[in-house]
Design a protein around this motif. Sequence first.
Motif, short mmCIF file in Angstrom:
data_model
loop_
_atom_site.label_atom_id
_atom_site.label_comp_id
_atom_site.label_asym_id
_atom_site.label_seq_id
_atom_site.Cartn_x
_atom_site.Cartn_y
_atom_site.Cartn_z
N HIS A 1 40.98 33.22 39.37
CA HIS A 1 42.26 33.72 38.80
C HIS A 1 43.08 34.35 39.67
O HIS A 1 42.50 35.19 40.49
CB HIS A 1 42.23 34.34 37.51
CG HIS A 1 41.42 33.90 36.37
ND1 HIS A 1 41.91 32.19 35.98
CD2 HIS A 1 40.40 34.14 35.72
CE1 HIS A 1 40.95 32.17 35.03
NE2 HIS A 1 39.93 32.81 34.69
N ARG A 2 44.50 33.92 39.77
CA ARG A 2 45.26 34.57 40.87
C ARG A 2 45.40 36.02 40.61
O ARG A 2 45.57 36.51 41.65
CB ARG A 2 46.47 33.66 40.80
CG ARG A 2 47.26 33.92 39.39
CD ARG A 2 48.71 33.07 39.77
NE ARG A 2 49.72 33.75 40.71
CZ ARG A 2 50.42 33.18 41.21
NH1 ARG A 2 50.73 31.76 41.12
NH2 ARG A 2 51.49 34.04 41.66
N GLU A 3 45.19 36.59 39.56
CA GLU A 3 45.26 38.05 39.46
C GLU A 3 44.31 38.56 40.17
O GLU A 3 44.34 40.05 40.53
CB GLU A 3 45.32 38.58 37.94
CG GLU A 3 44.28 38.02 37.08
CD GLU A 3 44.29 36.75 36.30
OE1 GLU A 3 43.72 36.66 35.39
OE2 GLU A 3 45.07 36.05 36.75
N LEU A 4 43.27 38.10 40.62
CA LEU A 4 42.24 38.91 41.26
C LEU A 4 42.54 38.71 42.93
O LEU A 4 41.79 39.26 43.67
CB LEU A 4 40.78 38.28 41.13
CG LEU A 4 40.26 38.25 39.45
CD1 LEU A 4 39.14 37.68 39.37
CD2 LEU A 4 40.29 39.59 39.20
N ALA A 5 43.39 37.78 43.13
CA ALA A 5 43.73 37.39 44.61
C ALA A 5 44.66 38.39 45.28
O ALA A 5 45.82 37.83 45.49
CB ALA A 5 44.11 36.09 44.92
N ASN A 6 44.37 39.71 45.40
CA ASN A 6 45.14 40.49 46.02
C ASN A 6 44.23 41.58 46.74
O ASN A 6 43.10 41.72 46.56
CB ASN A 6 45.96 41.31 44.89
CG ASN A 6 45.16 42.01 43.97
OD1 ASN A 6 44.48 43.13 44.33
ND2 ASN A 6 45.34 41.46 42.84
N VAL A 7 45.11 42.25 47.73
CA VAL A 7 44.26 43.19 48.57
C VAL A 7 43.61 44.17 48.05
O VAL A 7 42.30 44.27 48.34
CB VAL A 7 45.12 43.62 49.47
CG1 VAL A 7 44.60 44.75 50.31
CG2 VAL A 7 45.81 42.74 50.66
N CYS B 1 31.65 35.40 35.93
CA CYS B 1 32.29 34.59 34.60
C CYS B 1 33.90 34.58 34.73
O CYS B 1 34.40 35.72 34.79
CB CYS B 1 31.70 35.04 33.45
SG CYS B 1 32.43 34.30 31.89
N LEU B 2 34.36 33.45 34.69
CA LEU B 2 35.93 33.50 34.59
C LEU B 2 36.67 34.03 33.30
O LEU B 2 37.81 34.52 33.38
CB LEU B 2 36.56 32.07 34.82
CG LEU B 2 36.04 31.32 36.12
CD1 LEU B 2 36.50 30.07 36.30
CD2 LEU B 2 36.64 32.14 37.41
N GLU B 3 35.89 33.94 32.28
CA GLU B 3 36.40 34.61 31.02
C GLU B 3 36.00 35.95 30.90
O GLU B 3 36.23 36.89 29.78
CB GLU B 3 35.94 34.01 29.76
CG GLU B 3 36.52 32.73 29.70
CD GLU B 3 35.98 31.49 30.53
OE1 GLU B 3 34.76 31.47 30.80
OE2 GLU B 3 36.75 30.65 31.00
N PHE B 4 35.14 36.89 31.86
CA PHE B 4 34.53 38.23 31.82
C PHE B 4 35.81 39.10 31.52
O PHE B 4 37.01 39.29 31.98
CB PHE B 4 34.13 38.56 33.05
CG PHE B 4 33.63 39.92 33.24
CD1 PHE B 4 32.32 40.54 33.04
CD2 PHE B 4 34.68 40.74 33.95
CE1 PHE B 4 32.04 41.66 33.01
CE2 PHE B 4 34.22 42.17 33.74
CZ PHE B 4 32.88 42.44 33.55
N GLU B 5 35.36 40.11 30.66
CA GLU B 5 36.18 41.18 30.27
C GLU B 5 35.39 42.39 30.17
O GLU B 5 34.43 42.50 29.32
CB GLU B 5 37.09 41.01 28.94
CG GLU B 5 38.11 40.14 29.14
CD GLU B 5 38.97 40.01 27.68
OE1 GLU B 5 39.09 40.99 27.13
OE2 GLU B 5 39.46 38.82 27.42
N SER B 6 35.54 43.49 30.69
CA SER B 6 34.84 44.56 30.91
C SER B 6 34.56 45.44 29.86
O SER B 6 35.52 45.49 28.87
CB SER B 6 35.24 45.74 31.97
OG SER B 6 34.26 46.69 32.21
#
Length: 201
Positions: A58-64, A194-199
């Motif tokens: 997911h794009r929200e994970l694609a940051n520095v 998992c792409l649906e993972f929530e901690s």
Amino acid sequence: MKKKVFDPKLQETDLAGKIGAGLERVSQAFKVLLWEKAKAFGLSPIQIQILVFVAHHHRELANVSHLAQEFNVTKPTISDAVRVLGKKELIIKDHSSADSRSYTILLSDKGNEVVARTEDFAQPIYEQINQLEGAEQTELFRLLSKVIYQFNQKGILSVQRTCFACKFYSKSANGHYCNLLVQPLKEEEIRLDCLEFESKS
């Protein structure tokens, strides 16, 4: 006294030492395969890892910030890699977030082409594992997923998107269960990423 995993004398009598040394050999295999692919494309290993990660998450994970956690390196290391990828026109920086200082990393068409040609670097390892019997694969995965989760709990691995750390996961006497999918999970259905993972936290 702490055990010396790489001491061959220890490995003669300590199975945990042998396994630790064996995992290090597997790690070396990944490094060799990744380096070979990186050299062929004039990239560094971390640059290929960034491209492959961005392509599949997911794009929200694609940051520095997140990528630094993902690969257990510093933000400057990721920033330098991203800067080079930008110069090579493999990525696009999307500054459309509310925070003008941050950006999301997107793949360019050229970046997608590079991913298609580099993400198979671990294929030789996959092929070797795929030769194991089904029951052997299941048991190997069960043990690996347990060890990886424990590494996360001890802070050795900072990012974990496995079922065991997810708020949707539960375990009972009957086995594993996903409350998002509303179904039991077999051992081999446990996910490491998992792409649906929530901690849980």
